[in-house]
Design a protein around this motif. Sequence first.
Motif, mmCIF file in Angstrom:
data_model
loop_
_atom_site.group_PDB
_atom_site.id
_atom_site.type_symbol
_atom_site.label_atom_id
_atom_site.label_comp_id
_atom_site.label_asym_id
_atom_site.label_seq_id
_atom_site.Cartn_x
_atom_site.Cartn_y
_atom_site.Cartn_z
ATOM 1 N N UNK A 268 -49.911 59.786 23.718
ATOM 2 C CA UNK A 268 -50.877 60.909 24.246
ATOM 3 C C UNK A 268 -50.449 60.918 25.866
ATOM 4 N N UNK A 269 -50.108 59.880 26.457
ATOM 5 C CA UNK A 269 -50.029 59.926 27.833
ATOM 6 C C UNK A 269 -48.528 60.409 28.144
ATOM 7 N N UNK A 270 -47.658 60.181 27.169
ATOM 8 C CA UNK A 270 -46.372 60.640 27.212
ATOM 9 C C UNK A 270 -46.528 62.295 26.997
ATOM 10 N N UNK A 271 -47.120 62.784 25.897
ATOM 11 C CA UNK A 271 -47.362 64.142 26.022
ATOM 12 C C UNK A 271 -48.109 64.743 27.187
ATOM 13 N N UNK A 272 -48.872 64.076 27.630
ATOM 14 C CA UNK A 272 -49.660 64.776 28.808
ATOM 15 C C UNK A 272 -48.591 64.848 29.961
ATOM 16 N N UNK A 273 -47.855 63.658 30.545
ATOM 17 C CA UNK A 273 -46.950 64.023 31.444
ATOM 18 C C UNK A 273 -45.901 65.092 31.166
ATOM 19 N N UNK A 274 -45.533 65.289 30.038
ATOM 20 C CA UNK A 274 -44.451 66.350 29.456
ATOM 21 C C UNK A 274 -45.053 67.820 29.658
ATOM 22 N N UNK A 275 -46.347 67.886 29.469
ATOM 23 C CA UNK A 275 -47.071 68.908 29.655
ATOM 24 C C UNK A 275 -47.270 69.101 30.944
ATOM 25 N N UNK A 276 -47.625 68.195 31.853
ATOM 26 C CA UNK A 276 -47.770 68.469 33.131
ATOM 27 C C UNK A 276 -46.258 68.856 33.870
ATOM 28 N N UNK A 277 -45.335 68.233 33.495
ATOM 29 C CA UNK A 277 -43.844 68.541 34.013
ATOM 30 C C UNK A 277 -43.657 70.089 33.460
ATOM 31 N N UNK A 278 -44.029 70.751 32.357
ATOM 32 C CA UNK A 278 -43.780 71.872 32.061
ATOM 33 C C UNK A 278 -44.635 72.876 32.813
ATOM 34 N N UNK A 279 -45.822 72.570 33.000
ATOM 35 C CA UNK A 279 -46.670 73.685 33.683
ATOM 36 C C UNK A 279 -46.488 73.633 35.115
ATOM 37 N N UNK A 280 -46.421 72.491 35.945
ATOM 38 C CA UNK A 280 -46.347 72.306 37.333
ATOM 39 C C UNK A 280 -44.852 72.700 37.828
ATOM 40 N N UNK A 281 -44.857 74.246 38.110
ATOM 41 C CA UNK A 281 -43.472 74.634 38.365
ATOM 42 C C UNK A 281 -43.265 74.835 39.703
ATOM 43 N N UNK A 282 -44.321 75.137 40.735
ATOM 44 C CA UNK A 282 -43.944 75.283 42.208
ATOM 45 C C UNK A 282 -44.262 74.094 42.781
ATOM 46 N N UNK A 283 -43.178 73.943 43.562
ATOM 47 C CA UNK A 283 -42.767 72.859 44.580
ATOM 48 C C UNK A 283 -43.486 72.909 45.827
ATOM 49 N N UNK A 284 -44.586 72.952 46.117
ATOM 50 C CA UNK A 284 -45.567 73.208 47.189
ATOM 51 C C UNK A 284 -47.102 72.545 47.229
#
Length: 322
Positions: A268-284
């Motif tokens: 689950x933790x792995x999938x959450x981190x993958x989900x976060x990486x996919x969602x968080x696109x703006x570097x700001x």
Amino acid sequence: MNPTLSTRREQYEEDFPLHTHVPTENPSFDLKDGFSDRYVKRDESVDEKLDHILKWIISNRTDFTLDVDFVTLRGHLTKLLTTPYEDKEGWMFAVTKFRGTIYIDKVETEAARRDRDNRTERHSEMMYWGYKFEQYMCADNIESLPDPSGVVNTNEGYYTVVRTQIAEHKLLFSAEVDCRVREPKDPPSCYVELKTSAEIRTPLKRSDKFKLLKWWAQSFMPGVPQVVAGFRDRDGIVVKVETFQTAEMSQLVEGENNCWKPTVCMNFCNDFLTFVKDVVSEDDPSVVYLFSWEPRRDVGFTIHRDSQYGFLPEWYINEITR
Ligand code: A3P
Ligand code: MG
Ligand code: MG
């Protein structure tokens, strides 16, 4: 509509690589001692956010490069690991991307805030018991003995900084460590987590199993190999001290109803981190993605610009961009 992430356990059963207890004499530690007159309590209304690990990053920049995907605190990872089995407390994480690194901080939920504000005197005293046990168990150095006549000050703590990886996600986080043993010498093998608990009865109750899950999740991430538990009676007297190996905790609940599996937590933790990486696109750092979850729901998120949720301090942003 924004995408969501399921927390249903069945979806996280895939194998994830993994890894007793020694009873001692009745110690009769009185955990109540000093609550009213030798207790300096940390102000819990102060949220230090990621400030300590950020300061560590700045101080150690010359001999280390920030080549990690995520920076966070151990407590946040513990919350994520236990999510598939949690049925009471939801969570909320503020996430921001800055110079390619994703920072994860916690936002106190309304429910958690209410619990903190409405804590009873009995509950406050029982929180003290955990720290008092640490004082009974720990000495300042190898030569000395514990000194239970001293003051318990919860502003003091020792933190370790860990770089680790979950599948392809590289993480940097800090974790508070209670104490160490003399041998082995090297961290994290020498580290020990201390816990107090009401006496655990066999067969294990549902709440006991969940407690073991929390102990496991907290110690597993920083690689703390053992948890020393002080079992106390209702009056705050420790009647037994027992050592649990972190790697063996899940076997204590195996095959029982409500058993938990480290694999499910890790996946689950792995999938959450993958989900976060996919969602968080703006570097700001002025853009914060709020991920929130309530038991029996999926994980969702909202996006906030220049809001009260921004948590990377200016000094840190300035240092890194300098
Ligand atoms: P116990 O958990 O042993 O009772 P930690 O075990 O994580 O090192 O924390 C030390 C003690 O701080 C705990 O001892 C408990 O008394 C208190 N504590 C930590 N986190 C807490 C929380 N979220 N709510 C209440 N008490 C907490
Ligand atoms: Mg601790
Ligand atoms: Mg502890």
